[in-house]
Design a protein around this motif. Structure first.
Motif, PDB file in Angstrom:
ATOM      1  N   TRP A 278       0.865  -1.144   0.029  1.00 45.50           N
ATOM      2  CA  TRP A 278      -0.174   0.162  -0.014  1.00 45.50           C
ATOM      3  C   TRP A 278       0.905   1.335   0.031  1.00 45.50           C
ATOM      4  CZ3 TRP A 278      -1.109   4.408   3.001  1.00 45.50           C
ATOM      5  CH2 TRP A 278      -2.365   4.937   2.966  1.00 45.50           C
TER       6      TRP A 278
ATOM      7  N   SER B 219       2.476   1.763  -3.247  1.00 41.79           N
ATOM      8  CA  SER B 219       1.718   2.300  -4.408  1.00 41.79           C
ATOM      9  C   SER B 219       1.032   3.643  -4.266  1.00 41.79           C
ATOM     10  CB  SER B 219       0.512   1.079  -4.746  1.00 41.79           C
ATOM     11  OG  SER B 219      -0.545   1.553  -3.695  1.00 41.79           O
ATOM     12  N   MET B 220       0.815   3.940  -2.863  1.00 43.70           N
ATOM     13  CA  MET B 220       0.424   5.449  -2.608  1.00 43.70           C
ATOM     14  C   MET B 220       1.443   6.375  -2.521  1.00 43.70           C
ATOM     15  SD  MET B 220      -3.003   4.602  -2.620  1.00 43.70           S
ATOM     16  CE  MET B 220      -4.079   5.420  -1.447  1.00 43.70           C
TER      17      MET B 220
ATOM     18  N   ILE C 281      -8.703   3.250  -8.935  1.00 42.66           N
ATOM     19  CA  ILE C 281      -7.303   2.931  -8.501  1.00 42.66           C
ATOM     20  C   ILE C 281      -7.119   2.074  -7.380  1.00 42.66           C
ATOM     21  CG2 ILE C 281      -5.282   3.951  -7.496  1.00 42.66           C
ATOM     22  CD1 ILE C 281      -5.694   6.737  -8.908  1.00 42.66           C
ATOM     23  N   ARG C 282      -8.341   2.130  -6.537  1.00 37.93           N
ATOM     24  CA  ARG C 282      -8.106   1.485  -5.206  1.00 37.93           C
ATOM     25  C   ARG C 282      -8.633  -0.133  -5.516  1.00 37.93           C
ATOM     26  NH1 ARG C 282      -4.641   1.174  -2.451  1.00 37.93           N
ATOM     27  NH2 ARG C 282      -5.962   0.024  -0.947  1.00 37.93           N
TER      28      ARG C 282
ATOM     29  N   GLN D 285      -8.404  -1.574  -8.339  1.00 39.38           N
ATOM     30  CA  GLN D 285      -7.292  -2.213  -9.028  1.00 39.38           C
ATOM     31  C   GLN D 285      -6.204  -2.533  -8.112  1.00 39.38           C
ATOM     32  OE1 GLN D 285      -7.839  -2.797 -12.176  1.00 39.38           O
ATOM     33  NE2 GLN D 285      -6.008  -4.062 -12.204  1.00 39.38           N
ATOM     34  N   TRP D 286      -6.006  -2.061  -7.112  1.00 40.86           N
ATOM     35  CA  TRP D 286      -4.761  -2.412  -6.403  1.00 40.86           C
ATOM     36  C   TRP D 286      -5.042  -3.764  -5.762  1.00 40.86           C
ATOM     37  CZ3 TRP D 286      -4.610  -3.256  -0.577  1.00 40.86           C
ATOM     38  CH2 TRP D 286      -3.231  -3.301  -0.151  1.00 40.86           C
ATOM     39  N   TYR D 287      -6.247  -4.005  -5.421  1.00 44.24           N
ATOM     40  CA  TYR D 287      -6.656  -5.351  -4.775  1.00 44.24           C
ATOM     41  C   TYR D 287      -6.356  -6.363  -5.971  1.00 44.24           C
ATOM     42  CZ  TYR D 287      -8.392  -3.026  -0.471  1.00 44.24           C
ATOM     43  OH  TYR D 287      -8.660  -2.308   0.401  1.00 44.24           O
TER      44      TYR D 287
ATOM     45  N   ASP E 108      -4.557  -6.288  -8.677  1.00 41.40           N
ATOM     46  CA  ASP E 108      -2.963  -6.494  -8.719  1.00 41.40           C
ATOM     47  C   ASP E 108      -2.433  -7.236  -7.849  1.00 41.40           C
ATOM     48  OD1 ASP E 108      -3.549  -4.848 -11.020  1.00 41.40           O
ATOM     49  OD2 ASP E 108      -2.617  -2.835 -10.309  1.00 41.40           O
TER      50      ASP E 108
ATOM     51  N   SER F 239      -8.058  -6.473   5.057  1.00 40.16           N
ATOM     52  CA  SER F 239      -7.412  -6.568   3.725  1.00 40.16           C
ATOM     53  C   SER F 239      -6.580  -7.981   3.864  1.00 40.16           C
ATOM     54  CB  SER F 239      -6.302  -5.372   3.551  1.00 40.16           C
ATOM     55  OG  SER F 239      -7.057  -4.154   3.129  1.00 40.16           O
TER      56      SER F 239
END
Lengths: 442, 442
Positions: free
Chosen positions: A56, A59-60, A223-224, A226-228, A230, A316
């Motif tokens: 996280w 990416s953030m 975006i968020r 897609q993070w999961y 990815d 998560s």
């Protein structure tokens, strides 16, 4: 390397049992019978949680041009919670069953029957209870200052807005990201690490020009989500739940939950909210500080609007575990349990397995372990059959095993075995770090 | 690349001012006048703190064969603190000055004169106050369970000893490492982030055969002292303070503090204690669980002895900042302030500095930034003169600057400038990641 396929599903009992048996998550204070639905992360769980938080943060913060980090204290001035509305509004409605004395959140009850004892019409009137944990700062209780354990990390960002803006000289849009513990005195915690009184958040407040807030709100939802994906969550196990206008919090012009298909049903993983200028405005009024942004192009002061993606670390972790859980037949037709965790998240990246516990194989395997350990989280396992050891690594999601055998003494090579495909390749020992890096993909 | 030299020293006012001005550490809840000596880490501070914690985790867990991690909850069963002795013994003696009403720790006072108002013989008798923060778990205060915010992370390790031993099947000696927040209701917090009521710990409990505990105790003192030196602390700024037998805690057979020469004098950075079998024995008795180790060679159950290196994250951060602070003359004879932080600890590894804010230089510099950002924590700075920008990066400890100039448009190369030596080398842009990795050393 992880080919994500829709999981057949796992029930919570199986997952909780695996988590405890293999050292992901233990009940807290277990030798004293546990405590208040809190949980401790074991040797594998702490690595998995670190990996989720690091992914996280990368990416953030690190990978982006427009976000910086922050780490505010858990204890803050009570005035913060007065101003944010938490002292007045952060309540849950509580009811008790007059028959069995069980306690429930009124808004979680359906129908008039007690879910515990089945009594009808037995509930008391709802009372409002504030969810903030109270404590006392200063050694003498009677004259100590009442303080609260923060119920969210977000306020630590808002009250530091001016400090961050001044020290980083950022232009809009920009974000401030934070990870840390929060505390909520939940009436009914439950579902393992999903709803707990002590939990960890990953929140980011993105400050934007007011007229762009809806656009950024939509963009952050994408975006968020897609993070999961990815990181290996199957897209079919995610959905969006946009709150209808009448259900929005008092500060919000729009909120969308990213939900995950947990074993008990769809439930919230992360919330993305358009918080408008609510927080900066109320803190500005209460503190007398000008929490605004000077736009050098228009020569005007603007109170930025805020878009907030707020994720739970623990839920998560739970979603990644649930989604990774697979059962497949092995070559003998027995069940093979595999956690198909993304290599970035896997608590152990490489396990070193010697085919013999004796010299000289064990000695060479030790050298291989020393060669790999500076690069990745590793494990060394020399007990029981090699088949059993592969199963053990599969069950905790280790992407690669390196087996050192008698032939290794001759050819100075070892076998890399892939968790998902079970393919094996022979690699010269000095080439192992490069080969492993390529297979892991980082 | 960091050549450590004895720092000429920095006073606290200068350091606190730099920390705030550049975004390392802000007073918590500052817009409301601050709160209870708590502090927030800003954009640079959060990266520095992460780097310190990651360096500890790498050296204590990942790089070693014999240590695993854990992350226990802050809220634990009160029985833990009853058993550990914290409810009974974790007190500080408190006195008040009758004249000016100031409050002090009796054991910190020297002489009979109030350090605040100068009154003689004005102090009340010492009263004992427990340092644990109290809170209430469960929504209704009158029937909620009293709980405590943990005053140390160590107990979370002891109560999980059995779970970790079972799930990892470790043999003695082995260790369990943990990082996390702890809370102590200090009577007199102070010295910036050195003594705060909310703070973060890095603790490791190393379980050993009883007869080897003194040997391991000595060995861990050496290992831990070396860790600070390896990360750039000058050896002359460290010393050991071995507690005399009469001053040892009730559980300890030996305690040595590693002290750092802070601006106010020598003070504790980390404590290494030989805790004997005290903790496992008392928790075993109180819980009825057998917290012991079965030695398959002797066929006997052993209660391991424990050696504990316990470090403070925040005071480590402070020591690294103090030790890194240097003032040197620049080429014009002006003062150049440099934080000579070890490259592993530096919050920003590389700054990208375009010589022009306009296209096409700015565009190329943006591409260079995109090239480097996936690898390291970076910054982009395009305001004011290049000399000013170098000074700004020096002042926050950035080891390398990459300057993109007009010539870069011709030769597709950029200049890498070294913080400590101020040497500049020209490197082809595609070769920058490799050149930077070599210069950083990781």
């Amino acid at each position: 390397m992880t080919e994500s396929t829709a999981s057949p599903g796992v029930d919570m009992d199986t997952l909780v049992s695996l988590a405890k048996r293999r050292g992901f998550v233990f009940p807290s204070s277990e030798i004293y019978g546990g405590f208040a639905s809190t949980w401790d992360y074991g040797p594998l769980g702490v690595e998995l949680k670190r990996n989720v938080k690091d992914a996280w943060w990368k990416s953030m913060v690190r990978d982006r041009r427009d976000i910086v980090g922050l780490d505010a204290a858990i204890l803050m001035a009570p005035k913060v919670w007065e101003t944010s509305g938490h002292l007045t509004n952060f309540h849950d409605p509580l009811v008790d069953c007059r028959e069995c004395k069980s306690r429930f959140r009124a808004d979680h009850l359906e129908g008039e029957t007690c879910p515990n004892c089945g009594a009808r019409g037995s509930m008391t009137e709802a009372r409002q209870f504030n969810l903030m944990f109270k404590t006392f700062v200063g050694p003498v209780e009677e004259d100590a200052a009442t303080a609260y354990l923060r119920p969210e990390t977000a306020q630590g960002i808002f009250v530091n807005f001016e400090n961050v803006l001044t020290t980083t000289r950022r232009r809009l849009p920009f974000g401030i990201a934070q990870q840390g513990k929060s505390f909520r005195n939940e009436i009914t915690p439950g579902n393992f690490i999903f709803r707990t009184r002590e939990f960890e958040q990953m929140e980011m407040e993105f400050f934007v020009q007011p007229e762009t807030s809806d656009e950024w709100y939509r963009r952050w939802i994408d975006i968020r989500e897609q993070w999961y994906i990815d990181l290996g969550i199957h897209p079919e196990h995610l959905r969006r739940d946009e709150h209808p206008a009448e259900k929005l919090s008092h500060y919000s012009a729009g909120t969308t939950d990213i939900q995950y298909r947990f074993p008990w049903g769809w439930d919230e993983l992360e919330g993305i909210a358009n918080r408008t200028d609510f927080d900066l405005t109320v803190h500005s009024e209460a503190s007398g500080r000008k929490l605004s942004y000077f736009d050098s192009e228009t020569n005007e002061h603007v109170v930025p609007h805020v878009v907030e993606p707020a994720a739970g670390v623990d839920r998560s972790v739970l979603a990644f575990l649930v989604d990774a859980y697979h059962v497949e037949p092995d070559e003998k037709g027995d069940e093979r349990v595999i956690l198909k965790l993304h290599p970035r998240l896997a608590p152990v990246k490489v396990a070193v397995l010697p085919l013999s516990r004796k010299e000289p194989v064990a000695n060479l395997a030790g050298e291989v372990w020393d060669l790999l350990r500076p690069h990745w989280a590793t494990q060394y396992d020399d007990t029981q059959s090699i088949g059993r050891r592969y199963r053990r690594q599969d069950e905790v999601g280790t992407p690669l095993c390196v087996t050192v055998d008698f032939e290794s003494l001759e050819d100075n090579a070892a076998t890399i075995r892939d968790r998902d495909t079970q393919e094996q390749i022979r690699v010269a020992i000095p080439e192992l770090p490069a080969a492993i890096r390529e297979k892991l993909g980082f």
